[in-house]
Design a protein around this motif. Structure first.
Motif, PDB file in Angstrom:
ATOM      1  N   LEU A  31       1.213  -2.585   7.192  1.00 36.53           N
ATOM      2  CA  LEU A  31       2.035  -2.194   8.340  1.00 36.53           C
ATOM      3  C   LEU A  31       1.975  -3.265   9.427  1.00 36.53           C
ATOM      4  CD1 LEU A  31       1.023   1.568   8.464  1.00 36.53           C
ATOM      5  CD2 LEU A  31       3.270   0.670   7.827  1.00 36.53           C
ATOM      6  N   ALA A  32       0.788  -3.812   9.652  1.00 32.68           N
ATOM      7  CA  ALA A  32       0.647  -4.863  10.661  1.00 32.68           C
ATOM      8  C   ALA A  32       1.451  -6.098  10.284  1.00 32.68           C
ATOM      9  CB  ALA A  32      -0.830  -5.220  10.832  1.00 32.68           C
ATOM     10  N   ALA A  33       1.397  -6.487   9.015  1.00 29.06           N
ATOM     11  CA  ALA A  33       2.170  -7.642   8.568  1.00 29.06           C
ATOM     12  C   ALA A  33       3.659  -7.410   8.795  1.00 29.06           C
ATOM     13  CB  ALA A  33       1.887  -7.910   7.093  1.00 29.06           C
ATOM     14  N   THR A  34       4.119  -6.215   8.477  1.00 28.82           N
ATOM     15  CA  THR A  34       5.537  -5.891   8.669  1.00 28.82           C
ATOM     16  C   THR A  34       5.919  -5.962  10.146  1.00 28.82           C
ATOM     17  OG1 THR A  34       5.471  -4.456   6.719  1.00 28.82           O
ATOM     18  CG2 THR A  34       7.312  -4.144   8.244  1.00 28.82           C
ATOM     19  N   GLU A  36      -8.640   1.899   1.020  1.00 23.46           N
ATOM     20  CA  GLU A  36      -7.200   2.096   0.856  1.00 23.46           C
ATOM     21  C   GLU A  36      -6.499   2.128   2.213  1.00 23.46           C
ATOM     22  OE1 GLU A  36      -5.539   3.162  -2.217  1.00 23.46           O
ATOM     23  OE2 GLU A  36      -7.263   3.454  -3.525  1.00 23.46           O
ATOM     24  N   ASP A  37      -7.103   2.816   3.186  1.00 25.13           N
ATOM     25  CA  ASP A  37      -6.470   2.931   4.502  1.00 25.13           C
ATOM     26  C   ASP A  37      -6.356   1.577   5.188  1.00 25.13           C
ATOM     27  OD1 ASP A  37      -9.247   2.925   4.661  1.00 25.13           O
ATOM     28  OD2 ASP A  37      -9.373   4.927   5.527  1.00 25.13           O
ATOM     29  N   ASP A  38      -7.356   0.735   5.037  1.00 25.87           N
ATOM     30  CA  ASP A  38      -7.288  -0.597   5.646  1.00 25.87           C
ATOM     31  C   ASP A  38      -6.192  -1.457   5.017  1.00 25.87           C
ATOM     32  OD1 ASP A  38      -9.904  -1.080   7.506  1.00 25.87           O
ATOM     33  OD2 ASP A  38     -10.345   0.301   5.875  1.00 25.87           O
ATOM     34  N   ARG A  39      -6.012  -1.319   3.701  1.00 22.92           N
ATOM     35  CA  ARG A  39      -4.964  -2.093   3.020  1.00 22.92           C
ATOM     36  C   ARG A  39      -3.583  -1.683   3.536  1.00 22.92           C
ATOM     37  NH1 ARG A  39      -7.277  -3.477  -2.302  1.00 22.92           N
ATOM     38  NH2 ARG A  39      -5.244  -3.818  -3.269  1.00 22.92           N
ATOM     39  N   LEU A  40      -3.383  -0.375   3.737  1.00 21.88           N
ATOM     40  CA  LEU A  40      -2.106   0.080   4.252  1.00 21.88           C
ATOM     41  C   LEU A  40      -1.947  -0.326   5.718  1.00 21.88           C
ATOM     42  CD1 LEU A  40       0.563   1.452   3.971  1.00 21.88           C
ATOM     43  CD2 LEU A  40      -0.581   3.679   4.156  1.00 21.88           C
ATOM     44  N   LEU A  65       1.535   8.344   4.377  1.00 17.35           N
ATOM     45  CA  LEU A  65       0.399   8.945   5.058  1.00 17.35           C
ATOM     46  C   LEU A  65       0.597  10.427   5.321  1.00 17.35           C
ATOM     47  CD1 LEU A  65      -0.436   6.106   7.593  1.00 17.35           C
ATOM     48  CD2 LEU A  65      -1.862   6.861   5.675  1.00 17.35           C
ATOM     49  N   LEU A  66       1.806  10.831   5.627  1.00 19.28           N
ATOM     50  CA  LEU A  66       2.061  12.216   6.014  1.00 19.28           C
ATOM     51  C   LEU A  66       2.410  13.119   4.837  1.00 19.28           C
ATOM     52  CD1 LEU A  66       4.086  11.603   9.306  1.00 19.28           C
ATOM     53  CD2 LEU A  66       1.659  12.175   9.079  1.00 19.28           C
ATOM     54  N   ALA A 104       0.480  -0.487  -1.024  1.00 21.19           N
ATOM     55  CA  ALA A 104       0.461  -1.122   0.293  1.00 21.19           C
ATOM     56  C   ALA A 104       0.636  -2.634   0.181  1.00 21.19           C
ATOM     57  CB  ALA A 104      -0.851  -0.800   1.008  1.00 21.19           C
ATOM     58  N   ASP A 105       0.033  -3.238  -0.831  1.00 19.82           N
ATOM     59  CA  ASP A 105       0.190  -4.684  -1.013  1.00 19.82           C
ATOM     60  C   ASP A 105       1.661  -5.057  -1.191  1.00 19.82           C
ATOM     61  OD1 ASP A 105      -2.541  -4.773  -0.869  1.00 19.82           O
ATOM     62  OD2 ASP A 105      -2.863  -5.198  -2.998  1.00 19.82           O
ATOM     63  N   LEU A 106       2.363  -4.280  -2.018  1.00 19.64           N
ATOM     64  CA  LEU A 106       3.788  -4.550  -2.220  1.00 19.64           C
ATOM     65  C   LEU A 106       4.573  -4.223  -0.959  1.00 19.64           C
ATOM     66  CD1 LEU A 106       6.218  -5.326  -3.919  1.00 19.64           C
ATOM     67  CD2 LEU A 106       6.208  -3.025  -4.890  1.00 19.64           C
ATOM     68  N   LEU A 107       4.224  -3.142  -0.288  1.00 21.82           N
ATOM     69  CA  LEU A 107       4.905  -2.777   0.959  1.00 21.82           C
ATOM     70  C   LEU A 107       4.819  -3.916   1.966  1.00 21.82           C
ATOM     71  CD1 LEU A 107       4.634   0.641   2.797  1.00 21.82           C
ATOM     72  CD2 LEU A 107       4.471  -1.490   4.069  1.00 21.82           C
ATOM     73  N   GLY A 108       3.627  -4.495   2.120  1.00 26.07           N
ATOM     74  CA  GLY A 108       3.459  -5.580   3.079  1.00 26.07           C
ATOM     75  C   GLY A 108       4.245  -6.824   2.698  1.00 26.07           C
TER      76      GLY A 108
END
Length: 263
Positions: A176-179, A168-172, A156-157, A131-135
């Protein structure tokens, strides 16, 4: 071999008795170590600090990034889960290669071992580190933000029997919010990535599935970020997410699938 504990004690000063390339190579090898002290406290901490301080050249960062991209196919779990942390540092330092993204995407949705912490291996955090890299990629101008949003909901799915722990869920949700702060996102872009959840979430029966639990917890965190704003790296104040009303409405409809009797 370098006394890395002493390097850490010396505020990560770069040793002068060996070429930098050799030092980086040794640290990269330690990132695969099953010993959490070697991997996390020494290898990751040292590389992250050096990258942040500009110790490595652009070519060295690209070479290290190429190696981390290959790590997504490594046989060792800890090697796979620490690769996105280093890539996150590299991209945050302004060095990016499009070739790093596909291996990351394939690994992120396919990783089956989602443990946050293991008594012997220490922190693993596949979902959180990814998630860190995703953001970071979601904020990077050369990356299509919708691609990262779709990757997040895809993670998630993906079927799993594991309920996420250790935030973990908060990091993801944060990633998503940053994106979603990317200004070029249209209303459709900002909401339609959630459409797969309408079929990916199964209305609860006798028990609540881990996929339902992981998805709803993450999207609840995202709802708060959308409502209140999200503090981006190096920002002193929260950034407001465009299309707030439309995103929140879509999130409510997804959450209603699992908590329909609550609202």
């Amino acid at each position: 071999m370098t006394d890395w504990a002493q390097v850490r004690a010396d505020d990560f000063a770069v040793p002068t008795d060996r070429p930098l390339a050799e030092l980086v190579s040794e640290l990269s090898g330690l990132l695969r170590s099953p010993d959490p002290i070697e991997r996390d406290s020494i290898a990751y901490s040292t590389l992250a600090t050096w990258i942040g301080r500009g110790v490595l050249s652009g070519d060295q960062l690209r070479e290290l990034g190429d190696e981390m991209a290959r790590r997504f196919g490594d046989s060792e779990l800890q090697a796979r889960t620490f690769a996105p942390l280093i890539l996150d540092c590299i991209v945050s330092a302004g060095v990016y290669e499009a070739s790093w993204v596909p291996p990351f995407e394939r690994w992120y949705v396919a990783e089956s071992d989602l443990r946050g912490y293991d008594a012997k291996l220490g922190w693993l955090h596949a979902v959180a580190h990814g998630a860190d890299l995703l953001g970071t990629l979601g904020l990077y101008p050369a990356v299509e933000p919708v691609e990262m949003l779709r990757l997040g909901i895809g993670r998630l799915l993906t079927p799993t029997e594991y309920v996420l722990r250790e935030m973990e869920d908060d990091r993801l949700g944060y990633a998503l919010a940053a994106t979603l702060t990317r200004s070029e996102l249209t209303v459709e872009d900002a909401t339609e990535w959630l459409v797969p959840a309408f079929t990916g979430i199964v209305p609860p029966a006798a028990t609540i599935s881990p996929v339902n639990t992981n998805t709803t917890r993450t999207l609840r965190a995202l709802y708060v970020f959308v409502d209140r704003g999200v503090r981006l790296p190096d920002a002193s104040e929260a950034t407001q997410i465009p299309h707030r009303a439309e995103i929140k409405a879509q999130l409510v409809e997804v959450l209603r699938l699992v908590t329909r009797s609550y609202f």
